[in-house]
Design a protein around this motif. Structure first.
Motif, PDB file in Angstrom:
ATOM      1  N   ALA A  55      -4.577 -17.674 -17.860  1.00  0.00           N
ATOM      2  CA  ALA A  55      -5.272 -18.880 -17.400  1.00  0.00           C
ATOM      3  C   ALA A  55      -6.694 -18.967 -17.948  1.00  0.00           C
ATOM      4  N   PRO A  56      -7.524 -17.919 -17.804  1.00  0.00           N
ATOM      5  CA  PRO A  56      -8.877 -18.017 -18.366  1.00  0.00           C
ATOM      6  C   PRO A  56      -8.904 -18.172 -19.878  1.00  0.00           C
ATOM      7  N   GLY A  94       6.974 -21.191 -12.268  1.00  0.00           N
ATOM      8  CA  GLY A  94       7.890 -20.762 -11.222  1.00  0.00           C
ATOM      9  C   GLY A  94       9.198 -20.201 -11.743  1.00  0.00           C
ATOM     10  N   LEU A  95       9.545 -20.565 -12.982  1.00  0.00           N
ATOM     11  CA  LEU A  95      10.805 -20.115 -13.585  1.00  0.00           C
ATOM     12  C   LEU A  95      10.624 -18.904 -14.489  1.00  0.00           C
ATOM     13  N   SER A  96       9.413 -18.377 -14.584  1.00  0.00           N
ATOM     14  CA  SER A  96       9.127 -17.270 -15.501  1.00  0.00           C
ATOM     15  C   SER A  96      10.061 -16.090 -15.237  1.00  0.00           C
ATOM     16  N   THR A 103       2.729 -15.336 -18.781  1.00  0.00           N
ATOM     17  CA  THR A 103       1.439 -15.455 -19.466  1.00  0.00           C
ATOM     18  C   THR A 103       1.332 -16.770 -20.224  1.00  0.00           C
ATOM     19  N   CYS A 104       2.397 -17.149 -20.931  1.00  0.00           N
ATOM     20  CA  CYS A 104       2.376 -18.408 -21.687  1.00  0.00           C
ATOM     21  C   CYS A 104       2.224 -19.607 -20.747  1.00  0.00           C
ATOM     22  N   SER A 105       2.899 -19.559 -19.596  1.00  0.00           N
ATOM     23  CA  SER A 105       2.782 -20.647 -18.621  1.00  0.00           C
ATOM     24  C   SER A 105       1.364 -20.762 -18.097  1.00  0.00           C
ATOM     25  N   LEU A 106       0.717 -19.615 -17.884  1.00  0.00           N
ATOM     26  CA  LEU A 106      -0.653 -19.620 -17.383  1.00  0.00           C
ATOM     27  C   LEU A 106      -1.634 -20.103 -18.443  1.00  0.00           C
TER      28      LEU A 106
END
Length: 396
Positions: A55-56, A94-96, A103-106
């Motif tokens: 995320a950061p 949520g599906l990770s 990590t990619c979703s974040l």
């Protein structure tokens, strides 16, 4: 015509308030489900820490291009597009199925939220400018309400054992709908144009105004102010419960009250902040607030008593509440600097404090103890007192 203009301005204010609310809701929607995600993916604390860096990293990358993006497509389109992307990023989150997917979703969610942050603040500055009175504190208050609401909703979903994927998918659908339906009345491209007195003077054949040119250097000071505040905000989120639980040896229930008190006080302070800034001006408010934050947290740490420490964390939240809205408002009104560019630069520096501050405090704590390490945010918010004059443009 005047009535229509006033009505349109009112709708724009409502729309940008909803944008801030949605930003807070999206960013905190998944926080209460982190323990379950960690357990389901079988992640260690170290592995989860690596994933959380997504995320950061996304935020930092996005903020670097935010000024250019807003200049190219406008703050309205950027707010809607990035907000939609951030909300929809909750679905793959949520599906990770492994650490890479998480990590990619974040990264996607963090980048979208970072871009939305700059764009919606540019919208907020434009609306505030047209109203002719402070509004930014209330907008940031809506963001704080959003984070609290999302945390409560997430806790309820976890208590009811709602699957993470279902919870976050429903949240994504609802928040996307709210954003697209309620933020249609954001201001158009004209909101992103701020007359540059320097350009007007030189076009008329006048000599360059040193005061206008010097104002651009003020942006660096605003970044430092944001950094000083955001280090403390990050420290309260990451270390207040640890301090109460391990240093003061409180129970797990009381340990969570430190950040809760800080967050609630910050929300209340921001919701009431516009009237205070309008009454006393941004500079005195920042100076008084910074003193309250520094003295409150400092005395709370020196007392080494759980109740006093919770009070100190609460006073810190109340004291720093006006810093972000006043600083962003000032950055968006600097002569010769497009609002989105000014805000993106301050945001980038501020996030360095928000993201880098907690690890630094942890490193210092290894040598001198957490109680003394938390004196770092005390010193930094005290530094805002002499720097507060840089925010004078927020009152114009």
């Amino acid at each position: 015509m005047v009535t229509e203009t006033i009505a349109a301005l009112g709708r724009a204010r409502t729309a940008v308030t909803v944008a801030f609310l949605v930003h807070g809701l999206v960013g905190a929607a998944w926080v209460a489900r982190i323990p379950q995600i960690k357990r389901e993916l079988g992640l260690s604390e170290g592995a989860l820490g690596v994933a959380l860096l997504g995320a950061p990293v996304g935020v930092v990358l996005a903020v670097r291009f935010a000024g250019w993006t807003v200049a190219r497509w406008g703050s309205r389109a950027t707010t809607l597009a990035s907000g939609t992307a951030a909300a929809l990023a909750l679905v793959p989150l949520g599906l990770s199925w492994n650490i890479a997917a998480l990590t990619c979703s974040l990264v996607l969610m963090g980048g979208s939220l970072g871009l939305m942050d700059v764009a919606m603040n540019a919208q907020g500055v434009a609306v505030e400018r047209r109203y002719g009175r402070p509004l930014m504190s209330g907008l940031h208050g809506a963001y704080s309400v959003g984070t609290l609401g999302a945390a409560l909703a997430g806790s309820a979903a976890a208590h009811l054992e709602v699957p993470v994927a279902v919870h976050l998918s429903v949240a994504a659908a609802v928040l996307t709908a709210v954003l697209l339906l309620c933020c249609r009345d954001l201001m158009d491209r004209s909101a992103d144009v701020l007359p540059d007195p320097e350009t007007e003077r030189t076009a008329a054949g006048a000599a360059p105004d040193p005061a206008v040119r010097a104002g651009r250097w003020t942006l660096a000071l605003l970044g430092v102010i944001g950094l000083c505040s955001f280090v403390g905000e990050g420290a309260m989120a990451d270390w207040s419960a640890v301090y109460l639980r391990e240093t003061l040896e409180t129970g797990p229930g009381l340990a969570g009250l430190g950040y809760a008190g800080c967050a609630v006080a910050m929300a209340v302070g921001r919701l009431a902040g516009d009237r205070v800034v309008a009454r006393f001006g941004p500079v005195p408010v920042l100076r008084a607030g910074s003193l309250v934050a520094a003295l409150g947290l400092g005395l709370g740490l020196l007392a080494e008593h759980p109740a006093v420490a919770v009070l100190g964390f609460t006073l810190f939240g109340l004291g720093v509440a006006p810093v972000a809205p006043v600083t962003f408002s000032a950055a968006g009104n600097l002569p010769g600097v497009p609002a989105a560019n000014g805000i993106s630069r301050v945001t980038a520096v501020g996030y360095l404090g928000l993201l880098g501050g907690p690890p630094v405090i942890g490193f210092v704590a290894q040598g001198v103890g957490l109680g003394w390490a938390l004196a770092v945010p005390v010193a930094l918010v005290a530094l805002i007192v002499p720097l507060a004059g840089a925010t004078a443009t927020a009152g114009r």
